[in-house]
Write a protein that holds these residues in place. Structure first.
Motif, PDB file in Angstrom:
ATOM      1  N   ASP A 193      14.298   6.457  -2.152  1.00 34.05           N
ATOM      2  CA  ASP A 193      14.897   7.139  -2.968  1.00 34.05           C
ATOM      3  C   ASP A 193      15.297   8.450  -2.272  1.00 34.05           C
ATOM      4  OD1 ASP A 193      14.419   5.608  -5.217  1.00 34.05           O
ATOM      5  OD2 ASP A 193      12.856   7.008  -5.965  1.00 34.05           O
ATOM      6  N   LEU A 194      14.523   8.787  -1.206  1.00 32.54           N
ATOM      7  CA  LEU A 194      15.013  10.096  -0.342  1.00 32.54           C
ATOM      8  C   LEU A 194      16.166   9.808   0.450  1.00 32.54           C
ATOM      9  CD1 LEU A 194      14.369  12.802   0.441  1.00 32.54           C
ATOM     10  CD2 LEU A 194      12.675  11.831   2.210  1.00 32.54           C
ATOM     11  N   ARG A 195      16.190   8.766   0.983  1.00 39.98           N
ATOM     12  CA  ARG A 195      17.436   8.163   1.921  1.00 39.98           C
ATOM     13  C   ARG A 195      18.665   8.019   0.930  1.00 39.98           C
ATOM     14  NH1 ARG A 195      19.802   3.520   2.080  1.00 39.98           N
ATOM     15  NH2 ARG A 195      17.875   2.005   0.960  1.00 39.98           N
ATOM     16  N   LYS A 196      18.463   7.576  -0.366  1.00 37.71           N
ATOM     17  CA  LYS A 196      19.758   7.147  -1.219  1.00 37.71           C
ATOM     18  C   LYS A 196      20.179   8.663  -1.649  1.00 37.71           C
ATOM     19  CE  LYS A 196      19.528   2.594  -2.572  1.00 37.71           C
ATOM     20  NZ  LYS A 196      19.253   1.430  -3.666  1.00 37.71           N
ATOM     21  N   SER A 197      19.322   9.592  -1.886  1.00 39.60           N
ATOM     22  CA  SER A 197      19.512  10.859  -2.278  1.00 39.60           C
ATOM     23  C   SER A 197      20.629  11.735  -1.366  1.00 39.60           C
ATOM     24  CB  SER A 197      18.226  11.762  -2.861  1.00 39.60           C
ATOM     25  OG  SER A 197      17.782  12.006  -1.555  1.00 39.60           O
ATOM     26  N   LYS A 198      20.100  11.355  -0.129  1.00 41.93           N
ATOM     27  CA  LYS A 198      20.965  12.027   1.059  1.00 41.93           C
ATOM     28  C   LYS A 198      21.969  11.181   1.324  1.00 41.93           C
ATOM     29  CE  LYS A 198      18.089  14.140   4.034  1.00 41.93           C
ATOM     30  NZ  LYS A 198      18.821  15.457   3.610  1.00 41.93           N
ATOM     31  N   LYS A 205       5.706  13.896  -0.023  1.00 43.73           N
ATOM     32  CA  LYS A 205       5.869  14.271  -1.325  1.00 43.73           C
ATOM     33  C   LYS A 205       5.845  13.325  -2.442  1.00 43.73           C
ATOM     34  CE  LYS A 205       7.587  18.851  -0.484  1.00 43.73           C
ATOM     35  NZ  LYS A 205       8.691  19.897  -0.828  1.00 43.73           N
ATOM     36  N   TYR A 206       5.904  12.218  -1.971  1.00 44.39           N
ATOM     37  CA  TYR A 206       5.640  10.974  -2.932  1.00 44.39           C
ATOM     38  C   TYR A 206       4.243  11.047  -3.768  1.00 44.39           C
ATOM     39  CZ  TYR A 206       1.865   8.376  -0.857  1.00 44.39           C
ATOM     40  OH  TYR A 206       0.761   7.956  -0.363  1.00 44.39           O
ATOM     41  N   PHE A 207       3.489  11.628  -3.128  1.00 38.25           N
ATOM     42  CA  PHE A 207       2.222  11.789  -3.549  1.00 38.25           C
ATOM     43  C   PHE A 207       2.174  12.802  -4.754  1.00 38.25           C
ATOM     44  CE2 PHE A 207      -2.452  13.695  -3.797  1.00 38.25           C
ATOM     45  CZ  PHE A 207      -3.008  12.559  -3.783  1.00 38.25           C
ATOM     46  N   GLU A 208       2.870  13.927  -4.599  1.00 41.10           N
ATOM     47  CA  GLU A 208       3.087  14.867  -5.795  1.00 41.10           C
ATOM     48  C   GLU A 208       3.698  14.288  -6.848  1.00 41.10           C
ATOM     49  OE1 GLU A 208       5.178  18.166  -3.922  1.00 41.10           O
ATOM     50  OE2 GLU A 208       3.502  18.771  -2.949  1.00 41.10           O
ATOM     51  N   LEU A 239      15.827  10.541   8.813  1.00 43.40           N
ATOM     52  CA  LEU A 239      16.233  11.149   7.313  1.00 43.40           C
ATOM     53  C   LEU A 239      16.885  12.517   7.293  1.00 43.40           C
ATOM     54  CD1 LEU A 239      13.374   9.286   5.319  1.00 43.40           C
ATOM     55  CD2 LEU A 239      15.943   8.788   5.206  1.00 43.40           C
ATOM     56  N   ASN A 240      16.285  13.195   8.440  1.00 44.01           N
ATOM     57  CA  ASN A 240      16.837  14.487   8.450  1.00 44.01           C
ATOM     58  C   ASN A 240      16.106  15.330   7.546  1.00 44.01           C
ATOM     59  OD1 ASN A 240      18.964  14.456  10.534  1.00 44.01           O
ATOM     60  ND2 ASN A 240      20.272  13.660   9.064  1.00 44.01           N
ATOM     61  N   VAL A 241      14.871  15.359   7.301  1.00 45.20           N
ATOM     62  CA  VAL A 241      13.974  15.916   6.541  1.00 45.20           C
ATOM     63  C   VAL A 241      12.602  16.429   7.460  1.00 45.20           C
ATOM     64  CG1 VAL A 241      14.739  14.890   4.408  1.00 45.20           C
ATOM     65  CG2 VAL A 241      12.789  13.752   5.413  1.00 45.20           C
ATOM     66  N   SER A 242      11.783  17.426   6.750  1.00 43.78           N
ATOM     67  CA  SER A 242      10.754  17.606   7.706  1.00 43.78           C
ATOM     68  C   SER A 242       9.641  16.483   7.108  1.00 43.78           C
ATOM     69  CB  SER A 242      10.045  19.034   7.119  1.00 43.78           C
ATOM     70  OG  SER A 242       9.672  18.991   5.785  1.00 43.78           O
ATOM     71  N   SER A 271      13.348  -0.948   6.698  1.00 43.08           N
ATOM     72  CA  SER A 271      13.341  -2.065   5.330  1.00 43.08           C
ATOM     73  C   SER A 271      11.804  -2.360   5.188  1.00 43.08           C
ATOM     74  CB  SER A 271      13.983  -3.200   5.727  1.00 43.08           C
ATOM     75  OG  SER A 271      14.046  -4.270   4.613  1.00 43.08           O
ATOM     76  N   ASP A 272      11.130  -2.652   6.248  1.00 42.00           N
ATOM     77  CA  ASP A 272       9.787  -2.925   5.916  1.00 42.00           C
ATOM     78  C   ASP A 272       8.949  -1.874   5.433  1.00 42.00           C
ATOM     79  OD1 ASP A 272       9.993  -5.455   6.746  1.00 42.00           O
ATOM     80  OD2 ASP A 272       9.247  -4.943   8.958  1.00 42.00           O
ATOM     81  N   ILE A 273       9.509  -0.447   5.914  1.00 37.42           N
ATOM     82  CA  ILE A 273       8.668   0.794   5.113  1.00 37.42           C
ATOM     83  C   ILE A 273       9.283   0.871   3.664  1.00 37.42           C
ATOM     84  CG2 ILE A 273       8.862   3.324   5.165  1.00 37.42           C
ATOM     85  CD1 ILE A 273       9.163   2.962   8.317  1.00 37.42           C
ATOM     86  N   GLU A 274      10.388   0.730   3.400  1.00 41.10           N
ATOM     87  CA  GLU A 274      10.898   1.154   2.051  1.00 41.10           C
ATOM     88  C   GLU A 274      10.692  -0.124   1.032  1.00 41.10           C
ATOM     89  OE1 GLU A 274      15.266   1.287   1.963  1.00 41.10           O
ATOM     90  OE2 GLU A 274      15.042   3.078   2.994  1.00 41.10           O
ATOM     91  N   ASN A 275      10.008  -1.152   1.583  1.00 41.78           N
ATOM     92  CA  ASN A 275       9.416  -2.440   0.796  1.00 41.78           C
ATOM     93  C   ASN A 275       7.810  -2.519   0.696  1.00 41.78           C
ATOM     94  OD1 ASN A 275      11.972  -3.849  -0.273  1.00 41.78           O
ATOM     95  ND2 ASN A 275      12.384  -4.070   1.847  1.00 41.78           N
ATOM     96  N   GLY A 276       7.208  -1.415   1.378  1.00 41.39           N
ATOM     97  CA  GLY A 276       6.077  -1.311   1.315  1.00 41.39           C
ATOM     98  C   GLY A 276       5.324  -2.363   2.342  1.00 41.39           C
ATOM     99  N   LYS A 277       5.917  -2.719   3.483  1.00 38.58           N
ATOM    100  CA  LYS A 277       5.346  -3.866   4.046  1.00 38.58           C
ATOM    101  C   LYS A 277       4.803  -3.397   5.455  1.00 38.58           C
ATOM    102  CE  LYS A 277       8.500  -7.486   2.414  1.00 38.58           C
ATOM    103  NZ  LYS A 277       9.362  -8.487   2.416  1.00 38.58           N
TER     104      LYS A 277
END
Length: 81
Positions: free
Chosen positions: A17-22, A72-75, A63-66, A42-48
């Motif tokens: 979601d973060l990648r797509k939002s950017k 923040k997925y936890f929030e 991703l050019n983020v901190s 891909s493995d990260i995004e698919n929970g593998k």
């Protein structure tokens, strides 16, 4: 809190979601990082894939983020409770 696999899936959804939002492709993330491959993203995004700390930092760079933005997925998860 969910199982390890559920946590990896939730984290992966957040990353995607973060990648797509950017408006970044997986290839863009790879180019912006130091050592990531498209397969790793891909493995990260698919929970593998459970990340090493250095991969976590490189993902934030890609991703050019901190790094804080990545966890923040936890929030999000807790806001639905």
């Amino acid at each position: 809190m969910g199982t390890k696999n559920e946590e990896l899936i939730r984290f992966g959804i957040h990353i995607k979601d973060l990648r797509k939002s950017k408006c970044l492709s997986q290839d863009d993330v790879v180019v912006n990082s130091n050592n990531l491959t498209k397969s790793t993203v891909s493995d990260i995004e698919n929970g593998k894939r459970n990340l090493a700390f250095t991969t976590f930092l490189d993902l934030a760079r890609g991703l050019n983020v901190s790094p804080l933005e990545l966890i923040k997925y936890f929030e999000k998860e807790n806001s639905y409770s």
